[in-house]
Write a protein that holds these residues in place. Sequence first.
Motif, PDB file in Angstrom:
ATOM      1  N   TRP A 235     -40.305 -81.844 -38.003  1.00 63.27           N
ATOM      2  CA  TRP A 235     -39.762 -82.438 -39.235  1.00 63.27           C
ATOM      3  C   TRP A 235     -40.877 -82.650 -40.255  1.00 63.27           C
ATOM      4  N   LEU A 236     -42.023 -83.118 -39.799  1.00 59.91           N
ATOM      5  CA  LEU A 236     -43.152 -83.336 -40.706  1.00 59.91           C
ATOM      6  C   LEU A 236     -43.607 -82.024 -41.334  1.00 59.91           C
ATOM      7  N   LYS A 237     -43.659 -80.977 -40.538  1.00 56.93           N
ATOM      8  CA  LYS A 237     -44.058 -79.669 -41.058  1.00 56.93           C
ATOM      9  C   LYS A 237     -43.050 -79.171 -42.083  1.00 56.93           C
ATOM     10  N   GLU A 238     -41.771 -79.351 -41.789  1.00 61.98           N
ATOM     11  CA  GLU A 238     -40.711 -78.916 -42.706  1.00 61.98           C
ATOM     12  C   GLU A 238     -40.810 -79.614 -44.051  1.00 61.98           C
ATOM     13  N   HIS A 239     -41.297 -80.866 -44.037  1.00 62.48           N
ATOM     14  CA  HIS A 239     -41.396 -81.640 -45.278  1.00 62.48           C
ATOM     15  C   HIS A 239     -42.821 -81.650 -45.823  1.00 62.48           C
ATOM     16  N   HIS A 240     -43.631 -80.713 -45.343  1.00 71.00           N
ATOM     17  CA  HIS A 240     -44.954 -80.430 -45.920  1.00 71.00           C
ATOM     18  C   HIS A 240     -45.924 -81.610 -45.810  1.00 71.00           C
ATOM     19  N   TYR A 241     -45.876 -82.286 -44.665  1.00 76.02           N
ATOM     20  CA  TYR A 241     -46.896 -83.290 -44.354  1.00 76.02           C
ATOM     21  C   TYR A 241     -47.893 -82.627 -43.410  1.00 76.02           C
ATOM     22  N   SER A 242     -49.126 -82.504 -43.840  1.00 77.58           N
ATOM     23  CA  SER A 242     -50.060 -81.703 -43.064  1.00 77.58           C
ATOM     24  C   SER A 242     -51.470 -82.266 -42.965  1.00 77.58           C
ATOM     25  N   SER A 243     -51.789 -83.345 -43.667  1.00 80.07           N
ATOM     26  CA  SER A 243     -53.159 -83.840 -43.657  1.00 80.07           C
ATOM     27  C   SER A 243     -53.517 -84.401 -42.283  1.00 80.07           C
ATOM     28  N   GLU A 244     -54.757 -84.183 -41.895  1.00 79.24           N
ATOM     29  CA  GLU A 244     -55.229 -84.661 -40.588  1.00 79.24           C
ATOM     30  C   GLU A 244     -55.066 -86.164 -40.463  1.00 79.24           C
ATOM     31  N   GLU A 245     -55.397 -86.889 -41.527  1.00 85.95           N
ATOM     32  CA  GLU A 245     -55.371 -88.355 -41.472  1.00 85.95           C
ATOM     33  C   GLU A 245     -53.951 -88.884 -41.300  1.00 85.95           C
ATOM     34  N   LEU A 246     -52.996 -88.328 -42.027  1.00 87.01           N
ATOM     35  CA  LEU A 246     -51.615 -88.793 -41.900  1.00 87.01           C
ATOM     36  C   LEU A 246     -51.057 -88.443 -40.526  1.00 87.01           C
ATOM     37  N   LEU A 247     -51.280 -87.212 -40.081  1.00 81.04           N
ATOM     38  CA  LEU A 247     -50.758 -86.810 -38.778  1.00 81.04           C
ATOM     39  C   LEU A 247     -51.385 -87.641 -37.666  1.00 81.04           C
ATOM     40  N   TRP A 248     -52.682 -88.003 -37.816  1.00 81.68           N
ATOM     41  CA  TRP A 248     -53.281 -88.886 -36.810  1.00 81.68           C
ATOM     42  C   TRP A 248     -52.568 -90.234 -36.792  1.00 81.68           C
ATOM     43  N   LEU A 249     -52.347 -90.823 -37.973  1.00 82.26           N
ATOM     44  CA  LEU A 249     -51.712 -92.140 -38.041  1.00 82.26           C
ATOM     45  C   LEU A 249     -50.318 -92.110 -37.416  1.00 82.26           C
ATOM     46  N   LEU A 250     -49.552 -91.072 -37.705  1.00 81.71           N
ATOM     47  CA  LEU A 250     -48.195 -90.994 -37.175  1.00 81.71           C
ATOM     48  C   LEU A 250     -48.206 -90.758 -35.673  1.00 81.71           C
ATOM     49  N   ASP A 251     -49.151 -89.950 -35.205  1.00 85.95           N
ATOM     50  CA  ASP A 251     -49.269 -89.725 -33.769  1.00 85.95           C
ATOM     51  C   ASP A 251     -49.683 -91.016 -33.063  1.00 85.95           C
ATOM     52  N   TYR A 252     -50.648 -91.727 -33.639  1.00 88.66           N
ATOM     53  CA  TYR A 252     -51.064 -93.022 -33.093  1.00 88.66           C
ATOM     54  C   TYR A 252     -49.870 -93.984 -33.050  1.00 88.66           C
ATOM     55  N   SER A 253     -49.111 -94.058 -34.127  1.00 90.01           N
ATOM     56  CA  SER A 253     -47.985 -94.988 -34.213  1.00 90.01           C
ATOM     57  C   SER A 253     -46.944 -94.707 -33.141  1.00 90.01           C
ATOM     58  N   CYS A 254     -46.626 -93.421 -32.937  1.00 91.13           N
ATOM     59  CA  CYS A 254     -45.632 -93.068 -31.935  1.00 91.13           C
ATOM     60  C   CYS A 254     -46.144 -93.340 -30.520  1.00 91.13           C
ATOM     61  N   ARG A 255     -47.411 -92.999 -30.255  1.00 91.49           N
ATOM     62  CA  ARG A 255     -47.977 -93.312 -28.939  1.00 91.49           C
ATOM     63  C   ARG A 255     -47.991 -94.815 -28.711  1.00 91.49           C
ATOM     64  N   ASP A 256     -48.232 -95.568 -29.783  1.00 92.27           N
ATOM     65  CA  ASP A 256     -48.326 -97.012 -29.712  1.00 92.27           C
ATOM     66  C   ASP A 256     -46.992 -97.651 -29.342  1.00 92.27           C
ATOM     67  N   ASP A 257     -45.915 -97.167 -29.906  1.00 94.57           N
ATOM     68  CA  ASP A 257     -44.594 -97.754 -29.671  1.00 94.57           C
ATOM     69  C   ASP A 257     -43.808 -97.052 -28.577  1.00 94.57           C
TER      70      ASP A 257
END
Length: 529
Positions: A235-257
């Motif tokens: 979904w993130l790729k489809e909506h053109h979210y690609s920066s390393e920093e944002l993807l790290w934050l979202l990955d961290y958030s999902c692993r966290d919860d």
Amino acid sequence: MKSGGKYSRKDFLTTVFLGSLMLPFLQYCGKKGKSLMLKITGTNHVLGHKLWAKDFPKFSEEIHTKYLIVGGGISGLSACRFLSQNNQNDYLLLEMENKLGGNSSNGQNQFSKFPLGAHYLPLPNKENTELIDFLRDCGIYQRNDENGEPVLDEYQMTFPQQERLFYKNVWQNDIVPQKGTDAEVLKEFDRFFKAMDDFRQKKDAHGKYWFAIPVHDSSTENDAVKLEKIIFKDWLKEHHYSSEELLWLLDYSCRDDYGLGIDFVSAWAGIHYFAGRKNNWSRKYKDQVFTWPEGNARLAQHLSKFTDGKHKSGHLVFEVNINDKVEVLSFDNLTKKTVKITAEKVLFTGPQFVAERIFSSKKAASFNYVPWLLTTITLKNEFGGDEELAWDNVIYGSAGLGYIFDQHQNVEQIIGEKVITYYRSFSSNDCKKARRKLYSMKESELKTLVLDDLKKAHPLIEDFILEMDFHKIGHAMIAPVPGQIFGEETQKAKEPIDGKIFFAHTDLSGISIFEEAFYQGLRIAQQMI
């Protein structure tokens, strides 16, 4: 195992450069401890595995009750509270562990209490009236002021400094990577948060939020549910979210919860992390959370008062039969005897991988449970020097989830030695393999795993360590992979058996947070009576 809230863009405190960061450590580098204690604890999986063999003695005692609750986690405790408050006092709770609370348990040493699982609760949505009522009972929510704003016990909330991120070799205030971040990346952050704000308010034609807490109150219209069928990363790729920093934050958030990262969880779950909490109950406190040295064990303790004289610990339920009533066989691990409990109705609040071993009519569900490691570390008081420890301390790019400072709310000037708790989920496409790996690891391997991570921000931390307590949780939480929340398997798993056996657990929500467990117990108990 933290329950995420909304991230905000904050002004940063003055940045401390790496050189000054190292000075306090260098000052004490010669004070390395002469001995380092290592200890492993965990859930009682050895007793739980007896379900596979079922080699138990015949029952030698009988107990009769109207309602039997199996499982003393938050769902089971919440059910007891509901029964008690509705004048249904003929109930008994059985728990396999020696203490109540499930993933909201704690430990304690001479310097501090510390969590052995979930450790904070974000402010509830204003729609969560039952949860708000519980917070009033606990003395956390005290009253409303003249403007209708909730007055909360601020000593049970995060103090400044709430969170920090080790990013580009310095600590920054907030966990959204910003200091020294490219302007285009910051624009992408802004675009993402704006999209989450829109999802936060989005409702269907019937007025139901697309993303609600509890999950059961969310919209089931097709446009919303189809997000649960795809991977968040896609979904993130489809909506053109690609920066390393944002993807790290979202990955961290999902692993966290959720335990698993953006490569595995559904887009619905990933968005729910940000959109499920409405930040609409309090204007003053919306960026803070409730927390305690012992974590959510404080909330479990408040709920446990409804089990006084009505619960038995160290009991493993291994067989259930339905006749006119429900007959339950339970092994008492203390006396090594089997007890037969006869009840009119049973509420099973354990996970489905246990239920399928007990109830013959239960089909094995292909649910994914993520293993976690918590490590509580006792450090010399000098650790950190003049650098302030935040409540939540995160390391950018880390395989772990950082650590919390367990004495964060201590208002005394002298606290003795410092106690922190490090969290790590094992995000993998094979949770069973990851679980076997975790259980096989010895003290020395766990020490290396944890310290290799922490040394990225604290290269000399080992010089200050007095003790490390490793806590393994093999089936820590359900993973909201595509199809988990709204899928057919989950819907079937929720169904009662013959109107006499009911099920409540966060794996039936698909998201393992305190609020889901609380509402599972409350609402299914209501259905049961």
